[in-house]
Design a protein around this motif. Structure first.
Motif, PDB file in Angstrom:
ATOM      1  N   GLY A 164       0.935  -0.793  -0.102  1.00 17.77           N
ATOM      2  CA  GLY A 164      -0.070   0.259  -0.019  1.00 17.77           C
ATOM      3  C   GLY A 164       0.882   0.996  -0.221  1.00 17.77           C
ATOM      4  N   THR A 165       0.384   2.195   0.060  1.00 15.85           N
ATOM      5  CA  THR A 165       0.895   3.798   0.198  1.00 15.85           C
ATOM      6  C   THR A 165       0.501   3.986   1.507  1.00 15.85           C
ATOM      7  OG1 THR A 165      -0.970   4.893  -1.573  1.00 15.85           O
ATOM      8  CG2 THR A 165       0.986   3.941  -2.241  1.00 15.85           C
ATOM      9  N   LEU A 166       1.275   5.609   1.615  1.00 17.62           N
ATOM     10  CA  LEU A 166       0.796   6.590   2.484  1.00 17.62           C
ATOM     11  C   LEU A 166      -0.263   6.751   2.456  1.00 17.62           C
ATOM     12  CD1 LEU A 166       3.207   9.300   2.446  1.00 17.62           C
ATOM     13  CD2 LEU A 166       3.341   7.469   4.038  1.00 17.62           C
ATOM     14  N   SER A 210      -2.771  -0.464   8.813  1.00 17.10           N
ATOM     15  CA  SER A 210      -2.084   0.725   9.517  1.00 17.10           C
ATOM     16  C   SER A 210      -1.374   2.081   9.107  1.00 17.10           C
ATOM     17  CB  SER A 210      -1.187   0.528  10.314  1.00 17.10           C
ATOM     18  OG  SER A 210      -0.027   1.597  11.457  1.00 17.10           O
ATOM     19  N   PRO A 211      -2.038   3.247   9.096  1.00 20.15           N
ATOM     20  CA  PRO A 211      -1.491   4.269   8.878  1.00 20.15           C
ATOM     21  C   PRO A 211       0.602   4.268   8.373  1.00 20.15           C
ATOM     22  CG  PRO A 211      -3.094   4.793  11.269  1.00 20.15           C
ATOM     23  CD  PRO A 211      -2.965   3.440  10.508  1.00 20.15           C
ATOM     24  N   ASN A 212       0.494   3.503  10.332  1.00 21.88           N
ATOM     25  CA  ASN A 212       1.484   3.758   9.737  1.00 21.88           C
ATOM     26  C   ASN A 212       2.735   2.270   9.620  1.00 21.88           C
ATOM     27  OD1 ASN A 212       4.977   3.596  10.261  1.00 21.88           O
ATOM     28  ND2 ASN A 212       4.932   3.897  13.006  1.00 21.88           N
ATOM     29  N   ILE A 213       3.420   2.608   8.044  1.00 20.78           N
ATOM     30  CA  ILE A 213       3.568   2.019   6.960  1.00 20.78           C
ATOM     31  C   ILE A 213       4.221   0.534   7.891  1.00 20.78           C
ATOM     32  CG2 ILE A 213       5.158   1.565   4.804  1.00 20.78           C
ATOM     33  CD1 ILE A 213       3.637   3.437   3.459  1.00 20.78           C
ATOM     34  N   ASN A 214       5.350   1.385   9.024  1.00 21.50           N
ATOM     35  CA  ASN A 214       6.060   0.316   9.431  1.00 21.50           C
ATOM     36  C   ASN A 214       5.084  -1.133  10.179  1.00 21.50           C
ATOM     37  OD1 ASN A 214       8.936   1.720   9.181  1.00 21.50           O
ATOM     38  ND2 ASN A 214       7.548   3.511  10.293  1.00 21.50           N
ATOM     39  N   LEU A 215       4.127  -0.851  10.157  1.00 22.48           N
ATOM     40  CA  LEU A 215       3.174  -1.552  11.243  1.00 22.48           C
ATOM     41  C   LEU A 215       2.605  -2.242  10.301  1.00 22.48           C
ATOM     42  CD1 LEU A 215       1.971   0.078  14.343  1.00 22.48           C
ATOM     43  CD2 LEU A 215       4.122  -1.273  14.453  1.00 22.48           C
ATOM     44  N   ASP A 265       8.983   7.344  13.547  1.00 22.84           N
ATOM     45  CA  ASP A 265       7.705   6.411  13.335  1.00 22.84           C
ATOM     46  C   ASP A 265       8.281   4.405  12.812  1.00 22.84           C
ATOM     47  OD1 ASP A 265       6.651   8.195  12.237  1.00 22.84           O
ATOM     48  OD2 ASP A 265       7.850   7.512  10.035  1.00 22.84           O
ATOM     49  N   GLN A 266       9.277   4.404  13.423  1.00 25.37           N
ATOM     50  CA  GLN A 266       9.804   3.128  14.054  1.00 25.37           C
ATOM     51  C   GLN A 266       9.350   3.048  15.240  1.00 25.37           C
ATOM     52  OE1 GLN A 266      10.977   0.118  12.898  1.00 25.37           O
ATOM     53  NE2 GLN A 266      11.753   1.650  10.608  1.00 25.37           N
ATOM     54  N   ARG A 267       8.973   3.182  16.487  1.00 26.19           N
ATOM     55  CA  ARG A 267       8.586   2.707  17.675  1.00 26.19           C
ATOM     56  C   ARG A 267       8.106   2.247  18.436  1.00 26.19           C
ATOM     57  NH1 ARG A 267       7.031   7.711  21.228  1.00 26.19           N
ATOM     58  NH2 ARG A 267       8.089   9.053  19.667  1.00 26.19           N
ATOM     59  N   PRO A 268       6.723   2.971  17.053  1.00 27.41           N
ATOM     60  CA  PRO A 268       5.675   1.654  18.276  1.00 27.41           C
ATOM     61  C   PRO A 268       5.988  -0.022  17.168  1.00 27.41           C
ATOM     62  CG  PRO A 268       4.874   3.765  17.215  1.00 27.41           C
ATOM     63  CD  PRO A 268       6.291   3.570  16.059  1.00 27.41           C
ATOM     64  N   PHE A 269       6.687  -0.079  16.854  1.00 25.14           N
ATOM     65  CA  PHE A 269       6.870  -1.672  16.061  1.00 25.14           C
ATOM     66  C   PHE A 269       8.225  -2.278  17.320  1.00 25.14           C
ATOM     67  CE2 PHE A 269       9.576  -4.283  14.169  1.00 25.14           C
ATOM     68  CZ  PHE A 269       8.772  -5.498  13.864  1.00 25.14           C
ATOM     69  N   TYR A 270       8.943  -0.636  17.623  1.00 18.41           N
ATOM     70  CA  TYR A 270       9.787  -1.243  18.937  1.00 18.41           C
ATOM     71  C   TYR A 270       9.137  -1.716  19.738  1.00 18.41           C
ATOM     72  CZ  TYR A 270      13.524  -0.140  22.259  1.00 18.41           C
ATOM     73  OH  TYR A 270      14.804  -0.489  23.361  1.00 18.41           O
ATOM     74  N   ASP A 271       7.629  -0.788  20.835  1.00 16.86           N
ATOM     75  CA  ASP A 271       7.066  -1.573  21.630  1.00 16.86           C
ATOM     76  C   ASP A 271       6.683  -2.738  20.911  1.00 16.86           C
ATOM     77  OD1 ASP A 271       8.285   0.624  22.544  1.00 16.86           O
ATOM     78  OD2 ASP A 271       6.245   2.096  21.826  1.00 16.86           O
ATOM     79  N   TRP A 272       5.390  -3.103  20.256  1.00 20.46           N
ATOM     80  CA  TRP A 272       5.522  -3.391  19.533  1.00 20.46           C
ATOM     81  C   TRP A 272       5.595  -5.053  19.851  1.00 20.46           C
ATOM     82  CZ3 TRP A 272       5.255  -8.762  16.561  1.00 20.46           C
ATOM     83  CH2 TRP A 272       4.034  -8.925  16.396  1.00 20.46           C
ATOM     84  N   VAL A 273       7.153  -5.562  19.110  1.00 21.85           N
ATOM     85  CA  VAL A 273       8.051  -6.479  19.870  1.00 21.85           C
ATOM     86  C   VAL A 273       8.581  -6.836  21.319  1.00 21.85           C
ATOM     87  CG1 VAL A 273      10.127  -7.049  19.286  1.00 21.85           C
ATOM     88  CG2 VAL A 273       9.735  -6.256  17.566  1.00 21.85           C
ATOM     89  N   LEU A 274       8.111  -5.149  22.224  1.00 19.59           N
ATOM     90  CA  LEU A 274       9.022  -5.704  23.575  1.00 19.59           C
ATOM     91  C   LEU A 274       7.638  -6.325  24.145  1.00 19.59           C
ATOM     92  CD1 LEU A 274      11.019  -3.251  24.586  1.00 19.59           C
ATOM     93  CD2 LEU A 274      11.644  -5.444  23.152  1.00 19.59           C
TER      94      LEU A 274
END
Ligand code: ATP
Ligand code: MG
Length: 588
Positions: A164-166, A210-215, A265-274
């Motif tokens: 997808g895109t933004l 997710s609006p955050n592509i990193n997720l 923008d990676q922080r949500p994934f950082y928290d998701w993993v942890l």
């Protein structure tokens, strides 16, 4: 660094406030630490961590550190020191291709040179992310089992197209809902080398809309058939940075994981993993938290290891330690001191918005550091002979000068005055412009620490180039003698006795690029290389410099700061680098 407070009281910044708040609220109080990194089970029952906070400096060993990294080093080690914590020196070596032992060694040297140490609270804190590969792999199997990850066998193009895109949501992979057991089997086959590179990846199962592509189901493991600088051929699957980094932090019980803004923008994934791994009982709570700060952008400088490597590989510079390079080895060879770099980092502070720092700021910190420390000497960089026609031919006499104008305890330098001297070519003018106070026929000038002389004329060659300047000295004008005060001269010039001076190769460095933002906006930085970034000249230097050691620094009076080159300077061959001129000559 010692636990003593730094000489400059630390400037307040938002990270300090965050840490102060966390300490006040006890966010990380009572963390168990078994003395080395480990899982929740490893730390369970261990004593409470004596470190009030833990930070880390986590370079990838794929090049030498540059001045941008210095900001991160000073920040992470500085915060740990100031708050009674520990900063881990960690190599983020999860990418097998570009990493080498040479870079590991170079990075450790650079951090030590900057004045920091990873020894704290009675143990050493040097870690390698590759030591956590077993844990990362087991954690990935856990995520698969818990329904949080799946093996995707789409091609790279399909995955890209479905991301997808933004403005547009991504599409679920057809493999997204495959049974966990099937993903697990494939993942083990990936590990066992049964599949080709690029044929499948392990992805986190989060949210393709997710609006955050990193997720949007980021990849967490991929197949790479490459030998790793530490684990050799043990693995052919490697974790992705975004998955590996939070795990590294958590295993090491980092409290404040400080990184540059690109990772916001990676922080949500950082928290998701942890969160997933802590819920699964694999990682201990409280979990680390990521905080972002603005990276250092310095005008006229490139701060990307990849592009710096290109300058080295293409022979544009002589190596990583070329004195024009913004690497710490380059700055060191150029004559920068660790104190100057730390002073610079203190002065620029830490902010949450990107900006460009003027290169002059770094040079000002350097001059401020060098001025009170380094001894003075005279040097003649563009020599022409000055003949004192009324001074006896075979005579000479001693002159003295302070080693440092404000530090009498450093003692004096001694050198000879004689009939034949070297002076700077531009300290004489046959037709002086208005306001010129140095040598021209009829004018009185003081030879610094020597005599007052009156210029009587010059010799020129067939092209009109001056080959010698002539003058007469005033025998009662010697500096420091009673009669000398009677002479008022507007011009004071530096000089060396021809018989006494030492020959030296002097390398005059200038900025490597003419564009203040050489690689901004995808510009071709090689298009703005400064053709005059290095000029090598034959110069004369004061005899008191005889026997000086590589890395010794001096102020050559009127010229700037110079250092004996740490690579090429030898007892029988003096080689000096200009560190920085006395004044900034660049427009701002
Ligand atoms: P490069 O693109 O030069 O390789 P990097 O960020 O990929 O830079 P790393 O080895 O991953 O290099 O960096 C180690 C640490 O240094 C990271 O925490 C990173 O945020 C920090 N860092 C890198 N460049 C800068 C910079 N210009 N200013 C501040 N910190 C930086
Ligand atoms: Mg990197």
């Amino acid at each position: 660094m010692s636990a003593a407070p730094p000489p400059d009281a630390p400037a307040g910044n938002f990270l300090r406030s965050i840490i102060e708040n966390d300490l006040a609220r006890g966010t990380y109080a009572g963390r168990a630490w078994r003395g080395r990194p480990g899982s929740a089970a490893d730390h369970a029952g261990a004593p409470v961590d004596a470190a009030r906070i833990r930070t880390r400096f986590p370079p990838e060993p794929n090049g030498y550190l540059h001045v941008g990294h210095a900001k991160s080093v000073c920040l992470n080690f500085g915060l740990a020191r100031d708050f009674g914590g520990v900063c881990h020196m960690r190599f983020d070596d999860t990418n097998p291709e570009k990493e080498e032992q040479e870079y590991v060694d170079g990075i450790l040297d650079a951090v030590r040179w900057l004045g920091f140490s990873w020894d704290a609270l009675g143990s050493t804190h040097l870690y390698f992310a590759s030591d956590y590969f077993d844990f990362m792999y087991a954690a990935a199997e856990h995520l698969i089992g818990a329904g949080h990850a799946y093996v995707d066998e789409q091609s790279a193009e399909e995955m890209r197209a479905n991301r997808g895109t933004l403005t547009e949501a991504g599409r679920d992979s057809p493999y997204r809902d495959r049974p966990a057991a099937e993903s697990l089997e494939r993942f083990r086959e990936m590990r066992d080398g049964r599949h080709a590179e690029g044929s499948m990846v392990l992805r986190a199962r989060i949210d393709m809309a997710s609006p955050n592509i990193n997720l949007r189901d980021p990849a967490i493991y991929r197949i790479r058939r490459a030998a790793h600088h530490r684990t050799g051929d043990k693995w052919c699957v490697y974790p992705m940075y975004a998955y590996a980094h939070p795990i590294e932090d958590a295993l090491e019980r980092i409290t404040h994981s400080i990184c540059t803004l690109e990772f916001e923008d990676q922080r949500p994934f950082y928290d998701w993993v942890l969160e997933r791994l802590a819920d699964g009982g694999l990682l201990a709570r409280p979990l680390p938290h990521q905080h972002e700060f603005a990276r250092l952008n310095l005008t006229y400088v490139i701060t990307s290891k990849r592009r710096l490597k290109q300058l080295v590989d293409e022979g544009i510079v002589s190596g990583w330690d070329d004195p024009r390079m913004p690497t710490l080895v380059g700055l060191r060879r150029r004559g920068y001191t660790p104190d100057a770099i730390r002073l610079f980092c203190d002065r620029i502070g830490v902010a949450k918005a990107d900006s460009w720092i003027d290169y002059a700021t770094l040079e000002i910190a350097l001059r401020d550091d060098l001025d009170p420390k380094v001894p003075r000497a005279m040097a003649v960089l563009d020599p022409v002979r000055l003949i004192i026609s009324n001074y006896p031919e075979n005579a000479s006499e001693q002159c003295t000068a302070p080693r440092h104008p404000h530090r009498p305890e450093l003692g004096e330098r001694r050198f000879r005055f004689a009939r034949e001297l070297w002076i700077e070519r531009d300290d004489f003018s046959a037709q002086p412009p208005k306001g010129y106070h140095r040598l021209f026929p009829g004018n009185l000038v003081r030879l610094r620490y020597g005599y007052v002389v009156r210029c009587t004329g010059c010799d020129t060659d067939a092209n009109g180039r001056v080959t010698a300047v002539f003058a007469e000295y005033m025998p009662d004008s010697k500096s420091g003698t009673p009669g000398s005060a009677g002479y008022k001269t507007k011009g004071v010039i530096t000089w060396l006795a021809a018989a006494d001076a030492l020959a030296a190769e002097v390398r005059l460095y200038d900025r490597l690029f003419t564009d203040p933002q050489p690689d901004a906006g995808g510009r071709d930085f090689k298009a703005s290389l400064n053709p005059a970034s290095l000029r090598t000249i034959a110069a004369w230097i004061e005899p008191t410099l005889d026997g000086c050691a590589p890395d010794e620094k001096f102020q050559f009076e009127r010229h700037g700061y110079f250092v004996a080159d740490r690579r090429d300077h030898r007892p029988d061959r003096a080689v000096f680098n200009r560190i920085v001129a006395l004044k900034d000559s660049y427009p701002r």
